[in-house]
Design a protein around this motif. Structure first.
Motif, short mmCIF file in Angstrom:
data_model
loop_
_atom_site.label_atom_id
_atom_site.label_comp_id
_atom_site.label_asym_id
_atom_site.label_seq_id
_atom_site.Cartn_x
_atom_site.Cartn_y
_atom_site.Cartn_z
N ARG A 137 42.72 31.14 36.65
CA ARG A 137 44.22 31.50 36.79
C ARG A 137 44.40 31.68 38.06
O ARG A 137 45.65 31.38 37.89
CB ARG A 137 43.76 32.92 36.95
N LEU A 138 43.84 31.12 39.20
CA LEU A 138 44.92 31.16 40.58
C LEU A 138 45.22 30.00 40.47
O LEU A 138 45.88 29.56 41.16
CB LEU A 138 43.47 31.54 41.66
N ALA A 159 47.79 23.16 45.90
CA ALA A 159 47.65 23.97 45.41
C ALA A 159 45.97 24.56 45.08
O ALA A 159 46.33 25.70 44.38
CB ALA A 159 48.31 24.16 43.80
N ALA A 160 45.42 23.87 44.69
CA ALA A 160 44.23 23.98 44.32
C ALA A 160 43.80 24.73 45.74
O ALA A 160 42.73 25.12 45.79
CB ALA A 160 43.57 22.54 43.76
N ASP A 161 43.89 24.19 46.93
CA ASP A 161 43.70 24.61 47.93
C ASP A 161 43.04 26.06 48.19
O ASP A 161 42.90 26.67 48.19
CB ASP A 161 44.06 23.95 49.45
N ALA A 162 44.61 26.77 47.45
CA ALA A 162 45.24 27.40 48.07
C ALA A 162 44.18 28.70 47.00
O ALA A 162 44.17 29.74 47.02
CB ALA A 162 47.26 27.78 47.90
N ALA A 163 44.30 27.74 45.82
CA ALA A 163 43.09 28.53 44.98
C ALA A 163 41.39 29.16 45.43
O ALA A 163 41.40 30.45 45.28
CB ALA A 163 42.81 27.93 43.62
N GLU A 202 33.20 34.72 34.72
CA GLU A 202 34.13 34.94 35.20
C GLU A 202 34.63 34.91 36.33
O GLU A 202 35.55 34.47 36.51
CB GLU A 202 33.20 36.90 36.14
N LEU A 203 33.52 34.07 37.66
CA LEU A 203 34.55 33.53 38.18
C LEU A 203 35.19 31.88 38.03
O LEU A 203 36.65 32.05 38.22
CB LEU A 203 32.93 32.38 39.06
N ALA A 204 34.73 31.49 37.17
CA ALA A 204 35.82 30.68 36.80
C ALA A 204 36.86 30.73 35.53
O ALA A 204 37.79 30.12 36.09
CB ALA A 204 34.52 29.60 35.02
N ALA A 205 37.15 31.94 35.14
CA ALA A 205 38.05 32.25 35.10
C ALA A 205 38.98 32.61 36.04
O ALA A 205 40.50 32.81 36.12
CB ALA A 205 37.94 33.79 34.20
N ASP A 206 38.68 33.23 36.98
CA ASP A 206 39.13 33.59 38.46
C ASP A 206 39.92 32.45 38.53
O ASP A 206 40.74 32.08 38.71
CB ASP A 206 38.54 34.40 39.19
N LEU A 207 39.01 31.11 38.32
CA LEU A 207 39.49 29.74 39.20
C LEU A 207 40.57 29.24 38.90
O LEU A 207 42.06 28.69 38.70
CB LEU A 207 38.17 28.86 39.45
#
Length: 387
Positions: free
Chosen positions: A203-204, A176-180, A196-201
Motif C-alpha cells: 500500500r505504501l 519513494a521506496a525509502d519513504a515507504a 499484514e505487514l506485507a500488505a502495508d508495504l
C-alpha cells in the motif's frame, strides 16, 4: 529482492512527473542495438512485447500476447514494427514511432509469413528473452534456414548503462521506496502477521507512486533466513528479527531495497550479525568504481562476512542490475568479469542467513559514477527497534 507480489496503481502526489524520453533517445537506443548486433555478425534483433520493446521504442501493445507483434532492428535498414491491424493506430503513436516504419497483418493472414518478408532467409538473429515459444517456433517454420539466439546471451549489457534520464527515474523510485520504509517503521509489528505487514508495504509503495509492486518480503524470526520467503500467517513476536525486502516499478523503472529491524531489544549476537552485514554492504559499496569487475564487488562483501565466521551463511549473490526490470545485468557474482561503467545501476544486498534462527539483509540500489558510486537509497542502515 524476493518473489513477485501484487500490483497496483499509485498517485505519487507531491512528486513531479519525470521528463519524457524523446524520439531521439528511442532512435539512438534502436540504432545502437542494431549496430552492436551487426558487429557480432548478426543480421538483426527481433523484439516482441516485454521490457526490451518498451525500452527500445516505448511501445506497449494493447493486443493480446499470442497475436504477433515484432520489432525488427537491422543496421542496414530502418527499424520495422509489425503489428496486428487493429493495433496499428496505437503503434503509430508510440513514443519512438517517428523512427520506425510500421506495417500490419490482418485477421486471416499468416503473421509469420508477413514477418518472414522483413527478415533474411539465412540470417542469424538475436531474439528478445520474452518471446513466446509459439512465435519463435512459427518463425522457424517460415524461415527454416534462419537461426536464432537469446538476446541476453549475445548482448547482455544492452540496457546496463543508464543515461541521466534513466538514473533520475531510478533515483525517484528509490526515494519513494525509502519513504515507504520510513512510514512502515511507525506501524506496529508485534502481534501482526507477516502478510499484514506485507500488505502495508505494498500500500505504501503505491501511495508513493509505484505503478507496480513486485516484492514485499517480510521474513520474521526463522523465516528471515530464507531470502525468497513469501509472507505468511506467522505472527511477529517480541524478540524477532524481521527482514523487509521490497520494491517495484515507478515511472517504468525499478526500486529494490532491504532493511532489517528488530521487535524489542536484540541480543548481542543479533547485533553482531547485523553489524557484520552492515560492514559487508559498506565494503561492497566502497569497491564500486569504473573498471572494477562485478565479481570484485561481490568478493568485497563476502570477505567481510567470511572473516566474521559466516562463510556458510551467504545464500545469494551480492547484487543485480535494476532498470526497466528489477532483475537484469550486471550481476555482482563470482565469475562475472564484466567491468563496471559509469551509469550502471545495481543493487548491493549482502546478507547472512542462519537456518531456523534469523536472517539479516541490507540493500541499496547504487549507480556507478565517474569516480566511485552513489547510493540511490538513503535510509539508515542501523538496526531499528520497532514495537
Amino acid at each position: 529482492m524476493g518473489d513477485p507480489g501484487e500490483t497496483g496503481e499509485g498517485t505519487g502526489e507531491g512528486t513531479p512527473d519525470p521528463a519524457a524520453f524523446t524520439d531521439e533517445i528511442y532512435a539512438a537506443r534502436m540504432d545502437r542495438t542494431a549496430y552492436e548486433a551487426a558487429a557480432l555478425g548478426l543480421a538483426g534483433v527481433l523484439v516482441t512485447p516485454g521490457p526490451d520493446l518498451v525500452w527500445l521504442c516505448g511501445y506497449r501493445p494493447t493486443a493480446t500476447a499470442e497475436r504477433l507483434t515484432l520489432l525488427v532492428l537491422a543496421a542496414t535498414s530502418q527499424p520495422r514494427l509489425l503489428v496486428p491491424t487493429l493495433d496499428r493506430p496505437n503503434a503509430e503513436t508510440a513514443p519512438g514511432a517517428s523512427a520506425i516504419r510500421v506495417s500490419d497483418w490482418w485477421e486471416g493472414q499468416d503473421p509469420y509469413a508477413a514477418a518472414a518478408g522483413l527478415l533474411r532467409p539465412h540470417g542469424r538473429y538475436a531474439v528478445s528473452d520474452a518471446t513466446w515459444a509459439l512465435h519463435l517456433l512459427c518463425l522457424q517454420k517460415s524461415l527454416p534456414l534462419a537461426t536464432y539466439q537469446p538476446l541476453s546471451a549475445v548482448l547482455p549489457m544492452r540496457r546496463a548503462v543508464k543515461d541521466e534520464h534513466e538514473v533520475a527515474r531510478l533515483t525517484s523510485a528509490a526515494a519513494a521506496a525509502d519513504a515507504a520504509y520510513e512510514e512502515i517503521l511507525g506501524l506496529r509489528f508485534g502481534g501482526r502477521s507477516e502478510r499484514e505487514l506485507a500488505a502495508d508495504l505494498g500500500r505504501l509503495l503505491r501511495e508513493h507512486g509505484h505503478s507496480r509492486v513486485e516484492c514485499t518480503v517480510v521474513g520474521s524470526g526463522p523465516h528471515g533466513a530464507d531470502p525468497h520467503h513469501r509472507p505468511g500467517d506467522r505472527v511477529i513476536g517480541d524478540g524477532d528479527m524481521v527482514v523487509l525486502d521490497f520494491g517495484g516499478l515507478r515511472d517504468g523503472y525499478g526500486s529494490d531495497t532491504a532493511r532489517t529491524v528488530h521487535v524489542g531489544a536484540p541480543t548481542d549476537e543479533e547485533r553482531r550479525v547485523h553489524e557484520t552485514v552492515r560492514a559487508a554492504q559498506r565494503a561492497a559499496f566502497e569497491a564500486v568504481r569504473p573498471g572494477v569487475s562485478c565479481q570484485e564487488v561481490d568478493r568485497a562483501a563476502r570477505a567481510v562476512i567470511e572473516e566474521a565466521g559466516h562463510a556458510g551463511h551467504v545464500a545469494h549473490p551480492t547484487g543485480h542490475g535494476v532498470g526497466v526490470t528489477t532483475h537484469e545485468p550486471p550481476y555482482l557474482v563470482e565469475g562475472e568479469e564484466q567491468p563496471l561503467e559509469p551509469g550502471m545501476c545495481f543493487s548491493i544486498e549482502p546478507g547472512i542467513h542462519l537456518p531456523d534462527r534469523f536472517g539479516v539483509r541490507i540493500e541499496d540500489v547504487v549507480t556507478c559514477t565517474r569516480d566511485g558510486g552513489r547510493r540511490l537509497n538513503t535510509t539508515s542502515h542501523e538496526l531499528v527497534i520497532v514495537r
